[in-house]
Write an enzyme that holds these catalytic residues in place. Structure first.
Site, PDB file in Angstrom:
ATOM      1  NE  ARG A 255      -4.489  -2.123   1.937  1.00 31.23           N
ATOM      2  CZ  ARG A 255      -3.819  -2.628   3.272  1.00 31.23           C
ATOM      3  NH1 ARG A 255      -2.201  -2.986   3.968  1.00 31.23           N
ATOM      4  NH2 ARG A 255      -4.371  -4.328   3.467  1.00 31.23           N
TER       5      ARG A 255
ATOM      6  CE  LYS B  53      -2.239  12.902 -14.714  1.00 32.04           C
ATOM      7  NZ  LYS B  53      -2.387  13.477 -16.053  1.00 32.04           N
TER       8      LYS B  53
ATOM      9  CD  GLU C  88       4.958  15.537 -23.231  1.00 29.47           C
ATOM     10  OE1 GLU C  88       4.607  16.216 -23.079  1.00 29.47           O
ATOM     11  OE2 GLU C  88       4.516  14.624 -23.654  1.00 29.47           O
TER      12      GLU C  88
ATOM     13  CE  LYS D  98       3.689  16.922 -15.028  1.00 29.36           C
ATOM     14  NZ  LYS D  98       3.696  15.331 -15.533  1.00 29.36           N
TER      15      LYS D  98
ATOM     16  CD  GLU E  28      -5.341  15.301 -15.859  1.00 36.96           C
ATOM     17  OE1 GLU E  28      -4.610  14.650 -15.389  1.00 36.96           O
ATOM     18  OE2 GLU E  28      -5.708  15.186 -17.036  1.00 36.96           O
TER      19      GLU E  28
ATOM     20  NE  ARG F 151      -1.093  16.403 -13.305  1.00 33.71           N
ATOM     21  CZ  ARG F 151      -0.359  15.715 -12.641  1.00 33.71           C
ATOM     22  NH1 ARG F 151      -0.418  15.456 -11.073  1.00 33.71           N
ATOM     23  NH2 ARG F 151       1.059  14.977 -12.239  1.00 33.71           N
TER      24      ARG F 151
ATOM     25  CG  ASN G 186      -3.652  15.431 -20.765  1.00 35.50           C
ATOM     26  OD1 ASN G 186      -2.911  14.827 -19.974  1.00 35.50           O
ATOM     27  ND2 ASN G 186      -4.881  16.048 -19.400  1.00 35.50           N
TER      28      ASN G 186
ATOM     29  CG  HIS H  32      -4.404   8.989 -25.583  1.00 31.20           C
ATOM     30  ND1 HIS H  32      -4.351   9.223 -23.877  1.00 31.20           N
ATOM     31  CD2 HIS H  32      -2.492   9.495 -25.222  1.00 31.20           C
ATOM     32  CE1 HIS H  32      -3.529   9.469 -23.159  1.00 31.20           C
ATOM     33  NE2 HIS H  32      -2.300   9.257 -23.906  1.00 31.20           N
TER      34      HIS H  32
ATOM     35  CG  HIS I 219       4.320  10.141 -25.464  1.00 32.19           C
ATOM     36  ND1 HIS I 219       2.798   9.822 -25.551  1.00 32.19           N
ATOM     37  CD2 HIS I 219       3.960  11.343 -24.447  1.00 32.19           C
ATOM     38  CE1 HIS I 219       1.978  10.706 -24.759  1.00 32.19           C
ATOM     39  NE2 HIS I 219       3.369  11.463 -24.455  1.00 32.19           N
TER      40      HIS I 219
END
Lengths: 369, 369
Positions: free
Chosen positions: B129, B151, B193, B235, B245, B249, B253, B260, B273
């Site tokens: 956990r 993320k 990016e 960022k 998000e 945020r 994207n 995608h 990517h």
């Protein structure tokens, strides 16, 4: 018999949000269905109900049909049993979510016992990095144990609950009437956790249980509801202090380090979790006695109250070294040292690594034939 | 050429804790190794380094040997590639942790690009956990993108990054000298990016990039370090406002919903990517132009700066309905509506579902032969 306490529910405070535990004994018999209770806590339009084949046969159709009046409802029925608390089952939940084209708006509903609740919670924690979920625990164990605290997860082949997350539900519906369909052995297993709260927190509650366990075993839902509320409140108070188990929350694991040895050694599912915890609590009490903290009479009282709930008080025969190795894999190990929760007195637990290894060995030694 | 900015690092503030991003171009050449940089951030005695076979050949031995002087170090080497960003790889990490008898004290170190970082982070988030992890991103993309924001996750067969968690590292070491061994195509993918930040946040940074991209393509590590620091700071500022998000945020994207579609349609790993994001940003800019927000010259400027970084500006041929279906599976869909990040102007992005579906169809239409 003690007068029933007020028990329509309580609010749990967590770091992420507060949520209610609604405790009722009415939903199965009155115009107050599970669906009506949970619907206000569903924020989007998408619902995935996760359950197992045993519970599905009892409650799934009514819940699904009534929720389908308001929501897009899909169902994921998993096989029943601790041995299915694994990655394969989690993948089935993910697959159901993807097949339905559900997204971050989805609410997962866990309908079932602790296994269903833990897996559904972990799927909710990890699907799209976290979506909402609601718990409808249908066993006494899950009502008192997994309703509060946010622990979710699955087993690894080499260890129980090794993979998971802390993730809080939007609400918990503890419907006492579901206990009517619970096998007697599972009711007893749930009572092990109820008795645990008395042993670690409150000697007066131990006395209350000694008086009320016969009524609980006879399925007096009002008395059971009182006990569930008390246990949830004890746990909520502890978890509010220590959500991620860095301190006082560890006391809730009383009996569990010994119990995990039993469960792991016997193979998941052969001893019920509560049964293993019951025998484990006796071992912890015996070690507490060897430490000079409990009297022989107090240990006997622990055994008597567990016996009143029809629980085992003797572990299976396991070699000492095997037991110590299994303990070394437990999550409670810190910096290589085994830490145990022991009783300073009835109703007062402590977490300690300051015990004589020889005394632990004595407690773990299988009885000579 | 602009004077290099000061870039030894920055501090990222998150809900759970603050952590440093150390940006350096010295570790590979001076007495200032990766191990020395990360060691102060390892709290226990147990370390699992997760990497892939490509990166392992370059940096693993030195890091392992030096850390082994202070820690119990185990290694998990995964196959290199986005197609291995799946549950099987995560299970390999869990298995390595269990085989080593590691517990909550362990620190995972992600040595590699975004795939290694995302998987290691998710394994850290879910093992017992949640345990600690450190990132050593060895690609430009992961230095500017996955170093900040927490993320983590893996792909599902039906969708990218569908399973994961928000989980923050203890520190990030961005060693610019690792870019010397990065294939040119991956350097370009990372620059996509970098250019993204300029397009959504800061037109002045776009100008800076137009001046400095040639030096970056020629591996001027000081200039690259400046750019990495600026992107991480952009960022970090956004993530501090909106860690999970729910709002601003989402602007990060930009180009990703279109991208995608390209990645999913072509199969993970065939388009990098960053390449898919580059072509996706052009599509988003074209839709912004059709909305009347960008001029034709501004769209041409977007294409020019991407071309300067040797990035594709035209998507592969995909049927419109296929593209729309794939968009419907994207996590950014809210209440069934496709929401897109578009440009109000160069340096200013907005999230909107208020666009003409016909215009989206036009942008998605494959070019006629």
């Amino acid at each position: 018999m003690a007068k029933p306490l007020f028990h329509d529910g309580l609010t749990v405070h967590t770091q992420s949000h507060d949520y209610p535990i609604v405790i009722t004994e009415k939903t199965a018999t009155e115009n107050n269905s599970m669906a009506k209770q949970v619907a206000p806590y569903i924020s989007g339009r998408q619902v995935l109900i996760v359950t197992n084949d045993t519970v599905a046969a009892l409650y799934l159709n009514a819940l699904t049909e009534e929720l389908a009046e308001q929501f897009t409802v899909k169902v994921c029925v998993l096989p029943d049993g601790e041995q299915y608390k694994n990655q394969t089952s989690i993948n089935q939940i993910y697959d159901a979510l993807m097949a339905a084209h559900f997204n971050r708006d989805v609410t997962l509903i866990a309908l079932g016992g602790g296994v269903v609740g833990d897996m559904t919670g972990f799927a909710a924690a990890s699907f799209m990095r976290g979506v909402s979920f609601i718990q409808i625990p249908t066993t006494l164990l899950s009502q008192v144990d997994s309703s509060v605290g946010g622990k979710t997860g699955i087993n690894h082949a080499q260890g129980k609950n090794m993979i998971g997350a802390f993730w809080q539900p939007q609400m918990v519906l503890a419907d006492m009437s579901t206990l009517k369909t619970l096998p007697a052995r599972e009711l007893s297993a749930g009572l092990a956790e109820v008795i645990k709260y008395a042993l670690i927190m409150d000697e007066a509650f131990l006395t209350w249980l000694e008086n009320n366990l016969p009524a609980m075993m006879a399925l007096d839902l009002a008395i059971l509801g009182d006990a569930v509320k008390r246990c949830c409140q004890y746990k909520a108070d502890i978890v509010a202090q220590d959500e991620r188990e860095s301190g006082v929350r560890a006391l809730l694991n009383f009996g569990h380090t010994f119990g995990h040895v039993i469960e792991t050694h016997q193979g998941y599912g052969n001893w019920l979790h509560g049964e293993a915890v019951a025998a484990g609590m006796v071992q912890a009490a015996e070690l507490s006695q060897k430490m000079g903290w409990l009297t022989a009479e107090e240990v006997a009282r622990v055994k008597r109250v567990l016996t009143l709930a029809n629980l085992p008080i003797t572990p299976p025969s396991i070699e000492v070294q095997t037991a110590l190795d299994l303990m070394g894999h437990d999550k409670k190990v810190k910096h290589g040292q085994i830490r145990l929760i022991l009783l300073k007195s009835l109703g007062k637990a402590v977490l300690t690594n300051d015990f004589d290894a020889k005394l632990l060995t004595d407690v773990l030694s299988p009885p000579r034939a």
